[in-house]
Design a protein around this motif. Structure first.
Motif, PDB file in Angstrom:
ATOM      1  N   LEU A 159      50.766  24.115   3.155  1.00 23.02           N
ATOM      2  CA  LEU A 159      49.599  23.531   2.736  1.00 23.02           C
ATOM      3  C   LEU A 159      49.074  22.837   4.210  1.00 23.02           C
ATOM      4  N   VAL A 160      47.751  22.455   4.665  1.00 19.06           N
ATOM      5  CA  VAL A 160      47.255  21.979   5.688  1.00 19.06           C
ATOM      6  C   VAL A 160      46.108  21.207   5.142  1.00 19.06           C
ATOM      7  N   ARG A 161      45.997  20.070   6.075  1.00 22.66           N
ATOM      8  CA  ARG A 161      44.973  18.809   6.058  1.00 22.66           C
ATOM      9  C   ARG A 161      43.883  19.459   6.959  1.00 22.66           C
ATOM     10  N   LEU A 162      42.523  19.693   6.429  1.00 16.77           N
ATOM     11  CA  LEU A 162      41.609  20.079   7.160  1.00 16.77           C
ATOM     12  C   LEU A 162      41.010  18.698   7.765  1.00 16.77           C
ATOM     13  N   ASP A 163      40.371  18.784   8.816  1.00 13.18           N
ATOM     14  CA  ASP A 163      39.888  17.771   9.449  1.00 13.18           C
ATOM     15  C   ASP A 163      38.874  16.769   8.603  1.00 13.18           C
ATOM     16  N   ASP A 164      38.406  17.502   7.518  1.00 13.10           N
ATOM     17  CA  ASP A 164      37.518  16.242   6.689  1.00 13.10           C
ATOM     18  C   ASP A 164      38.239  15.885   5.694  1.00 13.10           C
ATOM     19  N   GLY A 165      39.848  16.058   5.644  1.00  6.82           N
ATOM     20  CA  GLY A 165      40.572  15.561   4.826  1.00  6.82           C
ATOM     21  C   GLY A 165      40.699  16.281   3.520  1.00  6.82           C
ATOM     22  N   ASP A 166      40.359  17.439   3.580  1.00  5.91           N
ATOM     23  CA  ASP A 166      40.603  18.327   2.061  1.00  5.91           C
ATOM     24  C   ASP A 166      41.761  19.183   2.454  1.00  5.91           C
ATOM     25  N   LEU A 167      42.570  19.467   1.318  1.00  5.35           N
ATOM     26  CA  LEU A 167      43.779  20.489   1.564  1.00  5.35           C
ATOM     27  C   LEU A 167      43.421  21.905   1.558  1.00  5.35           C
ATOM     28  N   ALA A 168      44.083  22.691   2.119  1.00  7.50           N
ATOM     29  CA  ALA A 168      43.946  24.270   2.187  1.00  7.50           C
ATOM     30  C   ALA A 168      45.148  24.756   2.469  1.00  7.50           C
ATOM     31  N   SER A 169      45.448  25.932   1.911  1.00 10.21           N
ATOM     32  CA  SER A 169      46.473  26.827   2.060  1.00 10.21           C
ATOM     33  C   SER A 169      46.454  27.657   3.048  1.00 10.21           C
ATOM     34  N   LEU A 170      47.491  27.903   3.707  1.00  8.12           N
ATOM     35  CA  LEU A 170      47.709  28.581   5.061  1.00  8.12           C
ATOM     36  C   LEU A 170      48.787  29.667   4.746  1.00  8.12           C
ATOM     37  N   GLN A 186      58.922  30.670  19.819  1.00  7.21           N
ATOM     38  CA  GLN A 186      59.582  29.954  18.834  1.00  7.21           C
ATOM     39  C   GLN A 186      58.610  29.685  17.771  1.00  7.21           C
ATOM     40  N   THR A 187      59.154  29.084  16.694  1.00  7.22           N
ATOM     41  CA  THR A 187      58.236  28.880  15.295  1.00  7.22           C
ATOM     42  C   THR A 187      57.340  27.878  15.771  1.00  7.22           C
ATOM     43  N   ALA A 188      57.812  26.698  16.355  1.00  2.54           N
ATOM     44  CA  ALA A 188      56.888  25.609  16.820  1.00  2.54           C
ATOM     45  C   ALA A 188      55.723  26.236  17.479  1.00  2.54           C
ATOM     46  N   ALA A 189      55.655  27.032  18.614  1.00  5.41           N
ATOM     47  CA  ALA A 189      54.988  27.234  19.416  1.00  5.41           C
ATOM     48  C   ALA A 189      53.857  28.279  18.717  1.00  5.41           C
ATOM     49  N   PHE A 190      54.597  29.196  17.891  1.00  5.32           N
ATOM     50  CA  PHE A 190      53.849  29.939  17.012  1.00  5.32           C
ATOM     51  C   PHE A 190      52.953  29.635  16.195  1.00  5.32           C
ATOM     52  N   LEU A 191      53.152  28.480  15.406  1.00  5.23           N
ATOM     53  CA  LEU A 191      52.554  27.827  14.440  1.00  5.23           C
ATOM     54  C   LEU A 191      51.542  27.081  15.036  1.00  5.23           C
ATOM     55  N   ASP A 192      51.871  26.478  16.158  1.00  5.48           N
ATOM     56  CA  ASP A 192      50.698  25.750  17.039  1.00  5.48           C
ATOM     57  C   ASP A 192      49.508  26.788  17.568  1.00  5.48           C
ATOM     58  N   THR A 193      50.155  27.814  17.667  1.00  2.00           N
ATOM     59  CA  THR A 193      49.087  28.818  18.089  1.00  2.00           C
ATOM     60  C   THR A 193      48.181  29.274  17.147  1.00  2.00           C
ATOM     61  N   LEU A 223      37.569  29.906  13.443  1.00  2.00           N
ATOM     62  CA  LEU A 223      37.088  29.694  12.201  1.00  2.00           C
ATOM     63  C   LEU A 223      36.194  28.552  12.232  1.00  2.00           C
ATOM     64  N   ASP A 224      36.438  27.652  13.054  1.00  4.30           N
ATOM     65  CA  ASP A 224      35.773  26.413  13.350  1.00  4.30           C
ATOM     66  C   ASP A 224      36.268  25.530  12.092  1.00  4.30           C
ATOM     67  N   ARG A 225      37.705  25.529  11.785  1.00  6.07           N
ATOM     68  CA  ARG A 225      38.347  24.822  10.652  1.00  6.07           C
ATOM     69  C   ARG A 225      39.638  24.154  11.411  1.00  6.07           C
ATOM     70  N   PRO A 226      39.621  23.187  12.246  1.00  2.83           N
ATOM     71  CA  PRO A 226      40.728  22.401  12.621  1.00  2.83           C
ATOM     72  C   PRO A 226      41.609  21.775  11.560  1.00  2.83           C
ATOM     73  N   PHE A 227      42.947  21.950  11.510  1.00  4.95           N
ATOM     74  CA  PHE A 227      43.806  21.247  10.382  1.00  4.95           C
ATOM     75  C   PHE A 227      44.902  20.756  11.010  1.00  4.95           C
ATOM     76  N   THR A 228      45.708  20.049  10.540  1.00 10.98           N
ATOM     77  CA  THR A 228      46.905  19.575  10.688  1.00 10.98           C
ATOM     78  C   THR A 228      47.950  20.106   9.756  1.00 10.98           C
ATOM     79  N   PHE A 229      49.277  20.309  10.135  1.00  9.48           N
ATOM     80  CA  PHE A 229      50.398  20.822   9.252  1.00  9.48           C
ATOM     81  C   PHE A 229      50.714  19.554   8.365  1.00  9.48           C
ATOM     82  N   ILE A 230      51.068  19.608   6.980  1.00 10.39           N
ATOM     83  CA  ILE A 230      51.464  18.636   6.292  1.00 10.39           C
ATOM     84  C   ILE A 230      52.689  18.696   6.394  1.00 10.39           C
TER      85      ILE A 230
END
Length: 118
Positions: free
Chosen positions: A9-20, A53-60, A69-76
């Motif tokens: 799950l990730v949190r979109l910039d507008d605060g909603d949750l999304a699955s990745l 490595q995993t961290a750099a890959f997920l950040d990419t 996609l113009d959908r910034p998010f942060t990992f939860i």
């Protein structure tokens, strides 16, 4: 053996949750970002992905989704664990053969294959 498949799950910039969901191949990936009201896909290809490595890959992946996609998010990251512990768990789950993918009408869903009891 299947390619590593990451899902979280990730949190979109507008605060909603999304699955990745991310399917990782050696030099490319395919990502699906899905939330209520939308399902979008992004992909990228580069020889540099093979050595990440995993961290750099997920950040990419997050960067590609943010730009293409113009959908910034942060990992939860669940409370009580560090980012390093979360990354280790993500990598273990990505390679766990009990998890699979199903595609229906252009959308990917992940599922867990439950072992048969004898």
């Amino acid at each position: 053996m299947r390619n590593p498949t990451y899902f979280t799950l990730v949190r979109l910039d507008d605060g909603d949750l999304a699955s990745l969901t991310i399917i990782r191949e050696p030099t490319q990936f395919f990502a699906q970002l899905r939330s209520y009201g939308f399902t979008e896909h992004a992909s990228a290809s580069s020889p540099a992905l093979a050595k990440m490595q995993t961290a750099a890959f997920l950040d990419t992946v997050a960067g590609v989704c943010s730009v293409s996609l113009d959908r910034p998010f942060t990992f939860i990251i669940p409370g009580g664990i560090s980012r390093a512990e979360w990354l280790t768990a993500m990598e273990e789950k990505a390679h766990d053969p009990r998890f699979g993918l199903m595609e229906r009408d252009g959308e990917i869903s992940h599922c867990m294959i439950v072992p048969r009891l004898r």
